[in-house]
Design an enzyme around this catalytic site. Structure first.
Site, PDB file in Angstrom:
ATOM      1  CG  ASN A  28       7.871 -13.495   0.280  1.00 45.62           C
ATOM      2  OD1 ASN A  28       8.019 -12.000   1.339  1.00 45.62           O
ATOM      3  ND2 ASN A  28       8.289 -14.349   1.577  1.00 45.62           N
ATOM      4  CG  HIS A  33       0.364  -9.926  -1.645  1.00 47.01           C
ATOM      5  ND1 HIS A  33       1.718 -10.626  -0.173  1.00 47.01           N
ATOM      6  CD2 HIS A  33       0.770  -9.337  -2.226  1.00 47.01           C
ATOM      7  CE1 HIS A  33       2.897  -9.490  -0.445  1.00 47.01           C
ATOM      8  NE2 HIS A  33       1.952  -9.315  -2.245  1.00 47.01           N
ATOM      9  CD  GLN A  57       7.986  -4.514 -10.819  1.00 53.16           C
ATOM     10  OE1 GLN A  57       7.020  -4.827 -11.449  1.00 53.16           O
ATOM     11  NE2 GLN A  57       7.697  -4.606  -9.579  1.00 53.16           N
ATOM     12  CE  LYS A 146      -7.036   4.041  -1.791  1.00 47.05           C
ATOM     13  NZ  LYS A 146      -7.752   4.798  -0.804  1.00 47.05           N
ATOM     14  CB  VAL A 174      -2.872  -4.310   5.421  1.00 47.86           C
ATOM     15  CG1 VAL A 174      -2.942  -5.083   6.633  1.00 47.86           C
ATOM     16  CG2 VAL A 174      -4.173  -4.318   3.867  1.00 47.86           C
ATOM     17  CG  LEU A 182       0.884  -6.390   6.732  1.00 52.51           C
ATOM     18  CD1 LEU A 182       0.274  -7.643   6.602  1.00 52.51           C
ATOM     19  CD2 LEU A 182       1.839  -5.866   7.484  1.00 52.51           C
ATOM     20  CB  SER A 183       6.366  -3.842   2.286  1.00 51.09           C
ATOM     21  OG  SER A 183       7.234  -4.622   1.743  1.00 51.09           O
ATOM     22  CB  SER A 184       7.739  -9.198   0.699  1.00 54.23           C
ATOM     23  OG  SER A 184       5.801  -9.686   0.044  1.00 54.23           O
TER      24      SER A 184
HETATM   25  O1  PAF Z   1       3.490  -4.738  -6.426  1.00 52.48           O
HETATM   26  C1  PAF Z   1       3.304  -5.627  -6.950  1.00 52.48           C
HETATM   27  O2  PAF Z   1       3.469  -6.909  -6.272  1.00 52.48           O
HETATM   28  C2  PAF Z   1       4.430  -5.980  -8.908  1.00 52.48           C
HETATM   29  O3  PAF Z   1       4.819  -4.322  -8.841  1.00 52.48           O
HETATM   30  C3  PAF Z   1       3.731  -5.846  -9.631  1.00 52.48           C
HETATM   31  C4  PAF Z   1       2.018  -5.027  -9.565  1.00 52.48           C
HETATM   32  C5  PAF Z   1       2.976  -7.255  -9.334  1.00 52.48           C
HETATM   33  C6  PAF Z   1       4.080  -6.134 -10.459  1.00 52.48           C
HETATM   34  O4  PAF Z   1       5.113  -6.557 -10.653  1.00 52.48           O
END
Ligand code: PAF
Length: 284
Positions: A28, A33, A57, A146, A174, A182-184
């Protein structure tokens, strides 16, 4: 850009490469990114990106099932930027081939505080998948944002403690012009929540200003920030001022002496949990 789904194809593409730069993601992809990919391109060649939504996770009531999976659009974005040579997009069987997995558990001092307190298996899941991805890609350099400040520190600690020869580069957070990182997960926000969301960064700036100017101690600034969030309709997990070097609470003397600090927060706005942080130094 080559898109590979198996470890064997990935290794065939990377054979003989001496300075692989790696950007792991859960897909995404957005502008942040793409900026990580550009930084990777400055420090290595070729650049490898990965897209893998890592079940390990996510907590049992978190958003694993609804996490946006947008591989076709992600490929288009990466091809448009031309920084990435190989995209590694494995499925679960490729990365977790056996039902009983080895798992990496960070030490409690880093892994069970802040995010680790509210998401107990999160850093186990992140460390395990990052180690697996490093083992597949074998990069010399890897880039992390970060925005996920504690994740960055956990990955750095893992590399140190397992003697992994990977240089970890940190990319600045960013932000949209109004300050929202910014975040998905921003895509989960309703229009009203999106309008409110930049307040989180505003609040971090207020905490920084209160402490940096000596107007308040950490505990008072933190509890004032928590109350402000609650008053505005947020459900905060924490607002906490910590030392940059180890995420422990600073003493008054350290603050006075200009210890590098970071204020970190996680808070729910409606159904969406946002995290953010801001580095600063008292007296600056
Ligand atoms: O930050 C992320 O997108 C995830 O935690 C990572 C580092 C890709 C691990 O799944």
């Amino acid at each position: 850009m080559k898109v590979v789904h198996s470890i064997e194809d990935l290794r065939n593409q990377l054979r003989g490469q001496l300075r692989v730069a790696f950007v792991p993601t859960m897909g995404n992809l957005h502008a942040a990114h793409l900026s990580l990919m550009r930084l990777a391109r400055q420090h290595g060649d070729p650049v490898v990106a990965s897209i893998f939504v890592n079940r390990l996770q996510f907590g049992p009531h978190e958003d694993f099932d609804r996490y946006p999976r947008t591989l076709a659009q992600d490929i288009e974005k990466l091809e448009g930027e031309r920084d990435v040579y190989v995209l590694f997009a494995p499925d679960e069987r490729e990365l977790y081939p056996e039902p009983q997995n080895f798992r990496i558990q960070p030490g409690d001092a880093l892994g069970k505080i802040l995010e680790g307190e509210f998401r107990p298996d999160f850093f186990m899941g992140v460390s395990t998948v990052v180690l697996k991805l490093f083992s597949c890609v074998q990069p010399q350099v890897a880039v992390f944002g970060k925005k996920d400040y504690q994740q960055l520190m956990v990955v750095r600690a893992m590399c140190r403690q397992f003697q992994l020869p990977v240089e970890i580069l940190a990319h600045e957070t960013v932000r949209d012009p109004d300050g929202l990182a910014l975040s998905s997960r921003n895509r989960y926000l309703s229009a009203d929540e999106r309008a409110e969301a930049p307040q989180l960064y505003g609040l971090l700036q207020q905490v920084r200003d209160m402490i940096a100017s000596g107007r308040s101690d950490c505990a008072a600034a933190e509890s004032q920030a928590l109350q402000t969030l609650r008053d505005r309709g947020w459900d905060p997990d924490y607002v906490s001022v910590r030392r940059q070097r180890d995420l422990l609470a600073p003493t008054a003397a350290e603050i006075h002496e200009g210890e590098p600090l970071v204020v970190l927060t996680a808070a729910r706005l409606g159904a969406t949990r946002l995290i953010d942080n801001l580095e600063f130094q008292a007296g600056r």
